[in-house]
Design a protein around this motif. Structure first.
Motif, mmCIF file in Angstrom:
data_model
loop_
_atom_site.group_PDB
_atom_site.id
_atom_site.type_symbol
_atom_site.label_atom_id
_atom_site.label_comp_id
_atom_site.label_asym_id
_atom_site.label_seq_id
_atom_site.Cartn_x
_atom_site.Cartn_y
_atom_site.Cartn_z
ATOM 1 N N LEU A 1 8.479 -3.465 7.700
ATOM 2 C CA LEU A 1 7.253 -2.820 7.321
ATOM 3 C C LEU A 1 6.575 -2.206 8.387
ATOM 4 O O LEU A 1 5.574 -1.300 8.199
ATOM 5 C CB LEU A 1 6.643 -3.496 6.336
ATOM 6 C CG LEU A 1 6.858 -4.310 4.888
ATOM 7 C CD1 LEU A 1 6.172 -5.080 4.358
ATOM 8 C CD2 LEU A 1 7.653 -3.091 4.141
ATOM 9 N N GLY A 2 6.672 -2.732 9.550
ATOM 10 C CA GLY A 2 5.797 -2.365 10.604
ATOM 11 C C GLY A 2 4.425 -2.613 10.573
ATOM 12 O O GLY A 2 3.517 -1.973 11.126
ATOM 13 N N ASP A 3 4.048 -3.573 9.558
ATOM 14 C CA ASP A 3 2.501 -3.998 9.303
ATOM 15 C C ASP A 3 2.568 -5.506 9.888
ATOM 16 O O ASP A 3 2.847 -6.506 9.052
ATOM 17 C CB ASP A 3 2.602 -3.815 8.164
ATOM 18 C CG ASP A 3 1.009 -4.150 7.635
ATOM 19 O OD1 ASP A 3 0.295 -4.666 8.299
ATOM 20 O OD2 ASP A 3 0.704 -3.968 6.313
ATOM 21 N N PRO A 4 1.890 -5.714 11.040
ATOM 22 C CA PRO A 4 1.747 -7.210 11.297
ATOM 23 C C PRO A 4 0.781 -8.191 10.495
ATOM 24 O O PRO A 4 0.676 -9.263 10.441
ATOM 25 C CB PRO A 4 1.157 -7.104 12.793
ATOM 26 C CG PRO A 4 0.501 -5.789 12.769
ATOM 27 C CD PRO A 4 1.439 -4.801 11.992
ATOM 28 N N GLN A 5 0.020 -7.201 9.821
ATOM 29 C CA GLN A 5 -0.692 -7.895 8.587
ATOM 30 C C GLN A 5 -0.108 -8.431 7.307
ATOM 31 O O GLN A 5 -0.684 -9.347 6.569
ATOM 32 C CB GLN A 5 -2.094 -6.877 8.559
ATOM 33 C CG GLN A 5 -3.012 -7.080 9.564
ATOM 34 C CD GLN A 5 -4.194 -5.995 9.510
ATOM 35 O OE1 GLN A 5 -4.070 -5.123 8.351
ATOM 36 N NE2 GLN A 5 -5.213 -6.515 10.351
ATOM 37 N N ASN B 1 9.206 3.970 4.525
ATOM 38 C CA ASN B 1 10.536 5.019 4.562
ATOM 39 C C ASN B 1 11.596 3.968 4.516
ATOM 40 O O ASN B 1 12.738 4.330 4.942
ATOM 41 C CB ASN B 1 10.197 5.770 5.860
ATOM 42 C CG ASN B 1 9.049 6.907 5.461
ATOM 43 O OD1 ASN B 1 9.168 7.226 4.772
ATOM 44 N ND2 ASN B 1 8.527 7.224 6.799
ATOM 45 N N GLN B 2 11.683 2.746 3.994
ATOM 46 C CA GLN B 2 12.801 1.850 3.955
ATOM 47 C C GLN B 2 13.483 2.223 2.568
ATOM 48 O O GLN B 2 12.770 2.531 1.784
ATOM 49 C CB GLN B 2 12.474 0.417 4.066
ATOM 50 C CG GLN B 2 11.662 -0.012 5.573
ATOM 51 C CD GLN B 2 12.739 -0.052 6.544
ATOM 52 O OE1 GLN B 2 13.820 -0.344 6.370
ATOM 53 N NE2 GLN B 2 12.278 0.335 7.867
ATOM 54 N N ASP B 3 14.860 2.076 2.634
ATOM 55 C CA ASP B 3 15.539 2.020 1.306
ATOM 56 C C ASP B 3 15.489 0.444 0.967
ATOM 57 O O ASP B 3 16.148 -0.398 1.117
ATOM 58 C CB ASP B 3 17.110 2.377 1.630
ATOM 59 C CG ASP B 3 17.804 2.178 0.326
ATOM 60 O OD1 ASP B 3 17.456 1.829 -0.754
ATOM 61 O OD2 ASP B 3 19.051 2.868 0.269
ATOM 62 N N TRP B 4 14.263 0.271 0.082
ATOM 63 C CA TRP B 4 13.994 -1.048 -0.196
ATOM 64 C C TRP B 4 14.770 -1.790 -1.128
ATOM 65 O O TRP B 4 15.095 -2.984 -1.166
ATOM 66 C CB TRP B 4 12.447 -1.113 -0.854
ATOM 67 C CG TRP B 4 11.717 -2.293 -0.733
ATOM 68 C CD1 TRP B 4 11.178 -3.075 -1.712
ATOM 69 C CD2 TRP B 4 11.255 -3.310 0.321
ATOM 70 N NE1 TRP B 4 10.515 -4.177 -1.342
ATOM 71 C CE2 TRP B 4 10.763 -4.346 0.080
ATOM 72 C CE3 TRP B 4 11.795 -3.146 1.978
ATOM 73 C CZ2 TRP B 4 10.277 -5.329 0.848
ATOM 74 C CZ3 TRP B 4 11.384 -4.098 2.523
ATOM 75 C CH2 TRP B 4 10.773 -5.211 2.289
ATOM 76 N N GLN B 5 15.563 -1.031 -1.946
ATOM 77 C CA GLN B 5 16.396 -1.334 -2.948
ATOM 78 C C GLN B 5 17.805 -2.170 -1.946
ATOM 79 O O GLN B 5 18.189 -3.164 -2.269
ATOM 80 C CB GLN B 5 16.890 -0.482 -3.784
ATOM 81 C CG GLN B 5 17.847 -1.063 -5.247
ATOM 82 C CD GLN B 5 17.293 -2.267 -5.863
ATOM 83 O OE1 GLN B 5 16.250 -2.151 -6.399
ATOM 84 N NE2 GLN B 5 17.645 -3.397 -5.844
ATOM 85 N N ALA B 6 17.938 -1.450 -1.080
ATOM 86 C CA ALA B 6 19.184 -1.733 -0.199
ATOM 87 C C ALA B 6 18.797 -2.851 0.514
ATOM 88 O O ALA B 6 19.468 -3.864 0.811
ATOM 89 C CB ALA B 6 19.797 -0.532 0.807
ATOM 90 N N ILE C 1 0.705 -1.142 -0.291
ATOM 91 C CA ILE C 1 0.018 -0.156 -0.048
ATOM 92 C C ILE C 1 0.754 1.235 -0.256
ATOM 93 O O ILE C 1 0.422 2.265 -0.693
ATOM 94 C CB ILE C 1 -0.967 0.120 1.315
ATOM 95 C CG1 ILE C 1 -1.719 0.986 1.260
ATOM 96 C CG2 ILE C 1 -0.182 -0.328 2.404
ATOM 97 C CD1 ILE C 1 -2.802 1.276 2.355
ATOM 98 N N GLU C 2 2.052 1.354 0.982
ATOM 99 C CA GLU C 2 2.769 2.324 0.805
ATOM 100 C C GLU C 2 4.006 2.361 -0.187
ATOM 101 O O GLU C 2 4.693 1.596 0.042
ATOM 102 C CB GLU C 2 3.308 2.698 2.171
ATOM 103 C CG GLU C 2 2.475 2.968 3.366
ATOM 104 C CD GLU C 2 2.880 2.817 4.668
ATOM 105 O OE1 GLU C 2 4.094 3.314 4.601
ATOM 106 O OE2 GLU C 2 2.242 3.047 5.639
ATOM 107 N N PRO C 3 4.102 3.432 -1.162
ATOM 108 C CA PRO C 3 5.047 3.375 -2.139
ATOM 109 C C PRO C 3 6.339 3.488 -1.461
ATOM 110 O O PRO C 3 7.386 2.963 -2.020
ATOM 111 C CB PRO C 3 4.803 4.572 -2.889
ATOM 112 C CG PRO C 3 3.398 4.579 -3.081
ATOM 113 C CD PRO C 3 3.064 4.218 -1.597
#
Length: 416
Positions: A92-96, A60-65, A54-56
């Protein structure tokens, strides 16, 4: 002869070395193949989050890293790979949004209702809490209540157990017809022995109830199934033939279900207005009623803390469009939409990922807040237990139903 023997021995030794060498090569190739399969699984999960979450910004993670880090690791077993994937998803901090092991994926797809309990995981404590126990289920019959904390399953502690592992442990083997649950309710631990019998989940129950001020159509919606709208239309058509003056729609202990079922049922009651707004990576879109209402007669909706997800969409749409009066207690507050899918890996693992959220017709984000009823009325735990044992929900013995009936009577008189 001696020389020939020596040469023969050397030949055999060389052959042995060659065979051993081939064995080592094959072993190394197998290890390389297994490592690639482990990394492919890690990357498939990463790609799913990258495309669908849901969150692009991905929290706020450097997802590529993150991808580079987890693909640079060596994995020697499926268990090690699964652990790394779950560790990656925890960023992600998202338990779901969770990785599902093959056993967990099988548990929620082959036997989704099990003993009739719907769970949630407390984001702060990690505890497994009961959203609701479905009507007619073993859990309902035993007296499991919304808000109960599952402490043990068959004697095993649930501390540190995630949501989907909890569901897996609740599966009942064919050889065992009993599940022992230990729950915490108001700081007190209670043990329940659930006898597992075959039970039927029916999404819609309804009845005609004659009252002095006008007859009432009572409709109980237990879950939002794929054919829920069809069953709801059938119920209303039958009750309309009996000339009811108004309706009570009972959404208590309804954990949700199929999103489109919620919007279709809302249209049965609503002629116009926004039903719900969904928000995903592409932005916001509204789903509106399209002048297909079956009835405009007065309506009261019953809700409680077991009313969650898609059933909150339905209740919120009817409340925000001033189509119904809500009676009961604050609802669950789950407005996240998950996609659960099987991964390409041949091991049968899966992924639950949050792909969207929804807002009420008025644009409210109710996550962890819930809907506030127009008329709030709590039922004591002891009363809830007795209503369950006596099968008296939706009767005058049920305080919330009695209040709904009182309000509906007033609305009918006002309309007349």
């Amino acid at each position: 002869m001696k020389r020939k023997f020596i040469l023969g021995a050397i030949a055999i030794s060389v052959a042995g070395i060659m065979i051993a060498g081939i064995g080592i090569l094959l072993h190394n190739e197998q290890k390389k193949t297994e490592l690639k399969e482990h990394k492919d699984l890690v990357d498939e999960v990463w790609q799913s989050v990258n495309r669908e979450y849901i969150e692009p910004t991905v929290n706020n993670q450097d997802w590529q890293a993150v991808r580079n880090e987890y693909l640079s690791r060596s994995y020697t077993s499926s268990e090690e790979t699964y652990k790394a994937i779950q560790e990656m998803l925890e960023l992600l901090g998202d338990p779901q949004t969770q990785f599902l092991t093959p056993d967990q994926f099988e548990a929620i797809t082959t036997d989704p209702f099990g003993i009739g309990i719907f769970l949630t995981q407390d984001e702060k404590t990690g505890e497994l809490k009961v959203i609701t126990s479905l009507e007619n289920s073993p859990a309902f019959a035993a007296g499991i209540l919304p808000g109960d904390v599952i402490v043990k399953i068959n004697g095993q502690s649930t501390q540190g157990v995630d949501l989907y592992e909890g569901y897996r442990r609740l599966q009942v083997p064919e050889s065992n017809q009993q599940v022992i649950l230990t729950v915490r309710r108001r700081q007190k631990e209670l043990e329940f022995r659930l006898t597992i019998d075959k039970w039927e989940l029916k999404s819609v129950h309804y009845s005609y109830q004659s009252r002095p001020a006008g007859s009432i159509g009572y409709i109980r919606l237990s879950i939002l199934s794929a054919d829920g709208a069809k069953e709801m239309r059938k119920a209303i058509e039958d009750l309309e033939k009996k000339k009811v003056s108004g309706y009570i729609l009972d959404l208590r202990s309804n954990p949700g279900g199929v999103l489109y079922a919620a919007t279709e049922i809302a249209e049965i009651w609503l002629s116009e207005g926004i039903i719900v707004s969904t928000v995903d990576r592409q932005g916001q879109s509204d789903i509106r009623a399209n002048n297909r209402a079956f009835t405009d007669k007065p309506l009261v909706v019953l809700v409680d803390k077991g009313t969650g997800s898609a059933s909150e969409i339905l209740a919120g749409a009817l409340q925000d469009n001033q189509r119904a009066v809500l009676v009961g207690t604050r609802t669950l507050g789950n407005n996240r939409i998950q996609s659960v899918k099987k991964l390409k890996s041949e091991d049968g693992s899966g992924l639950s990922i949050t792909i969207a959220k929804w807002q009420t017709a008025k644009g409210e984000d109710i996550y962890n807040l819930g809907l506030t009823p127009d008329v709030e009325l709590e039922i004591a735990e002891t009363k809830q237990i007795s209503l369950s044992k006596e099968g008296a929900w939706g009767t005058p013995a049920d305080p919330q139903y009695a209040k709904a009936q009182e309000i509906l009577t007033g609305l009918i008189k006002k309309q007349n």
